[in-house]
Design a protein around this motif. Structure first.
Motif, mmCIF file in Angstrom:
data_model
loop_
_atom_site.group_PDB
_atom_site.id
_atom_site.type_symbol
_atom_site.label_atom_id
_atom_site.label_comp_id
_atom_site.label_asym_id
_atom_site.label_seq_id
_atom_site.Cartn_x
_atom_site.Cartn_y
_atom_site.Cartn_z
ATOM 1 N N ASN A 107 39.566 3.546 26.188
ATOM 2 C CA ASN A 107 39.841 2.709 24.892
ATOM 3 C C ASN A 107 38.754 1.624 24.371
ATOM 4 O O ASN A 107 38.480 1.684 23.330
ATOM 5 N N ILE A 108 38.147 1.127 25.429
ATOM 6 C CA ILE A 108 36.481 0.560 24.974
ATOM 7 C C ILE A 108 35.774 1.276 24.454
ATOM 8 O O ILE A 108 34.925 1.065 23.468
ATOM 9 N N ASN A 109 35.474 2.330 25.282
ATOM 10 C CA ASN A 109 34.423 3.264 24.764
ATOM 11 C C ASN A 109 34.807 3.900 23.427
ATOM 12 O O ASN A 109 33.967 3.826 22.332
ATOM 13 N N GLU A 110 35.974 4.092 23.132
ATOM 14 C CA GLU A 110 36.402 4.693 21.824
ATOM 15 C C GLU A 110 36.359 3.789 20.625
ATOM 16 O O GLU A 110 36.107 4.104 19.613
ATOM 17 N N ASN B 233 33.212 3.349 19.563
ATOM 18 C CA ASN B 233 32.461 4.291 19.022
ATOM 19 C C ASN B 233 33.123 4.669 17.318
ATOM 20 O O ASN B 233 32.418 4.604 16.408
ATOM 21 N N GLU B 234 34.580 4.255 17.350
ATOM 22 C CA GLU B 234 35.176 4.478 16.233
ATOM 23 C C GLU B 234 34.770 3.396 15.235
ATOM 24 O O GLU B 234 34.580 3.550 14.044
ATOM 25 N N PHE B 235 34.574 1.926 15.855
ATOM 26 C CA PHE B 235 34.265 0.814 15.167
ATOM 27 C C PHE B 235 32.696 1.233 14.277
ATOM 28 O O PHE B 235 32.595 1.071 13.092
ATOM 29 N N TYR C 152 32.413 -11.616 29.121
ATOM 30 C CA TYR C 152 32.662 -11.548 27.541
ATOM 31 C C TYR C 152 32.914 -10.044 27.354
ATOM 32 O O TYR C 152 33.309 -9.631 26.179
ATOM 33 N N ARG C 153 33.220 -9.223 28.305
ATOM 34 C CA ARG C 153 33.663 -7.817 28.064
ATOM 35 C C ARG C 153 35.289 -7.750 27.938
ATOM 36 O O ARG C 153 36.049 -8.227 28.317
ATOM 37 N N MET C 154 35.455 -7.091 26.681
ATOM 38 C CA MET C 154 36.839 -6.678 26.218
ATOM 39 C C MET C 154 37.596 -5.935 27.295
ATOM 40 O O MET C 154 37.014 -4.985 27.794
ATOM 41 N N SER C 155 38.921 -6.220 27.423
ATOM 42 C CA SER C 155 39.650 -5.300 28.282
ATOM 43 C C SER C 155 40.127 -4.018 27.545
ATOM 44 O O SER C 155 39.939 -3.891 26.290
ATOM 45 N N GLY D 183 42.674 -1.014 23.200
ATOM 46 C CA GLY D 183 43.644 -0.230 22.559
ATOM 47 C C GLY D 183 44.356 -0.649 21.486
ATOM 48 O O GLY D 183 44.464 -0.016 20.575
ATOM 49 N N ILE D 184 44.523 -1.979 21.442
ATOM 50 C CA ILE D 184 45.166 -2.754 20.291
ATOM 51 C C ILE D 184 44.279 -2.660 19.105
ATOM 52 O O ILE D 184 44.478 -2.070 17.892
ATOM 53 N N GLY D 185 43.016 -2.626 19.196
ATOM 54 C CA GLY D 185 41.894 -2.624 18.313
ATOM 55 C C GLY D 185 41.899 -1.209 17.556
ATOM 56 O O GLY D 185 41.667 -1.088 16.418
ATOM 57 N N ARG D 186 41.890 -0.190 18.295
ATOM 58 C CA ARG D 186 41.852 1.126 18.050
ATOM 59 C C ARG D 186 42.960 1.320 16.954
ATOM 60 O O ARG D 186 42.829 2.065 15.930
#
Length: 359
Positions: free
Chosen positions: A26-29, A32-34, A221-224, A229-232
């Motif tokens: 989820n973090i990687n995607e 990338n998607e953002f 500071y790294r997002m979980s 996943g919520i962000g995606r």
């Protein structure tokens, strides 16, 4: 939550694969998607937008004693990271045309402080700053440009997403933003090497070693993976959110714009706003506190426009360049209820209460 409920699909995947920590698909995607959505080469998903500003300043080499120009009309999260880096903020006034950093005041600041190292520009309430003039000045004086687009995801300046004009851009996914992960932020840049370094700092600067080794100061500071996943899921409905925010703004403009002494926040030919908040200014007998009190009696929240940083007790010792535009916007401005879940009945209730003050 989004209208479509995409978030649960990605959250479930994070739990099913047992990737809960700040690592995972989820973090990687999400990064990338953002990055693809706004047209930036690289992005780092972080716990807050404030953390993104902090790492942008660090990536830009801002350190002790360096001067950073910062808009005075903004939330303190824009200015605080300048202090984290032991740098010196100089606050710049707004203009009425955009409510954002005034290019004329910025030029005056450059003349006063030619040794400045960076400019932080904010896109306030979804309104784009006058970027052509600001970019031109930053290039002329060869300084780093950082864009605080925390409130302006989905806003375009002359067809280009805000947050992509400078060396670094930051966005926020706080609970009140146009899309939210409950809390979170994103740092973007076309400098992929610097973004990789920001990710390193954001994970406690843990070196590549079999044991725990740290050669640099790090940050947590790294997002979980769950939050990402919520962000995606939220990112999928960004365009719908922008449409609804614009609808709310146009509703208020139609219903309130003809009342004596009310002026809607500005729109410009260069600006395709996300209308994150619908704000007004008043220049008649009805004052901001009258509107806020009337709404509060009906359990409806509204707020002042941001109080300028140079008027804040903590920051008043730092220099300010400009006149009194930001002070007048603060004195006369009101941010109206603007949540995308509001329906026409909710909007009619707000405007009827406000209209009542004119009767």
């Amino acid at each position: 939550m989004s209208d479509e409920g995409y978030e649960m699909e990605y959250i479930k995947e994070a739990f099913d694969t047992n990737w809960i920590a700040p690592l995972g698909k989820n973090i990687n995607e999400f990064e990338n998607e953002f990055a693809k959505k706004i047209g930036s080469k690289a992005a780092a998903a972080l716990t807050t937008g404030t953390g993104a500003i902090h790492l942008a300043l660090k990536a830009a080499g801002i350190g002790e004693g360096d001067i950073v120009f910062c808009p005075t009309l903004t939330f303190s999260a824009t200015a605080n990271p300048i202090i984290y880096q032991h740098a010196i903020p100089v606050f710049i006034d707004s203009d009425y045309k955009s409510w954002n950093m005034c290019p004329n005041a910025l030029e005056e600041a450059f003349e006063k402080y030619p040794e400045v190292k960076a400019v932080m520009v904010v896109h306030l309430y979804g309104l784009s700053a006058d970027m052509d003039k600001i970019v031109e000045l930053c290039k002329k004086y060869n300084v780093i440009l950082i864009e605080d687009a925390a409130e302006s995801l989905g806003t375009y300046y002359k067809g280009k997403p805000v947050g992509t004009f400078g060396d670094y851009g930051i966005f926020s996914f706080n609970g009140n933003k146009i899309i939210t992960t409950s809390g979170g932020g994103m740092l973007v840049s076309d400098n992929e090497e610097r973004i990789a370094k920001a990710r390193f700092w954001a994970t406690q600067s843990r070196d590549q070693a079999r044991h725990y080794q740290h050669s640099e100061l790090g940050f947590n500071y790294r997002m979980s993976n769950v939050v990402a996943g919520i962000g995606r899921g939220q990112l999928k409905v960004l365009d719908q959110r922008v449409e609804k925010k614009k609808y709310i703004f146009e509703f208020y403009k139609r219903e309130l714009g003809n009342l004596d002494g009310i002026q809607m926040m500005p729109t410009n030919e260069w600006d395709n706003s996300n209308y994150w908040l619908s704000a007004i200014t008043l220049n008649g007998n009805v004052r901001p506190i009258d509107i806020m009190d009337a709404l509060e009696k009906e359990n409806i929240e509204s707020r002042h426009v941001w109080k300028p940083m140079h008027l804040q007790p903590y920051f008043e010792k730092f220099d300010f360049v400009g006149t009194d535009v930001s002070e007048k916007l603060f004195d006369n401005g009101v941010c109206l209820p603007s949540d995308t879940k509001m329906n026409d009945g909710d909007l009619e209730r707000v405007v009827e209460i406000i209209k009542g003050l004119w009767r």
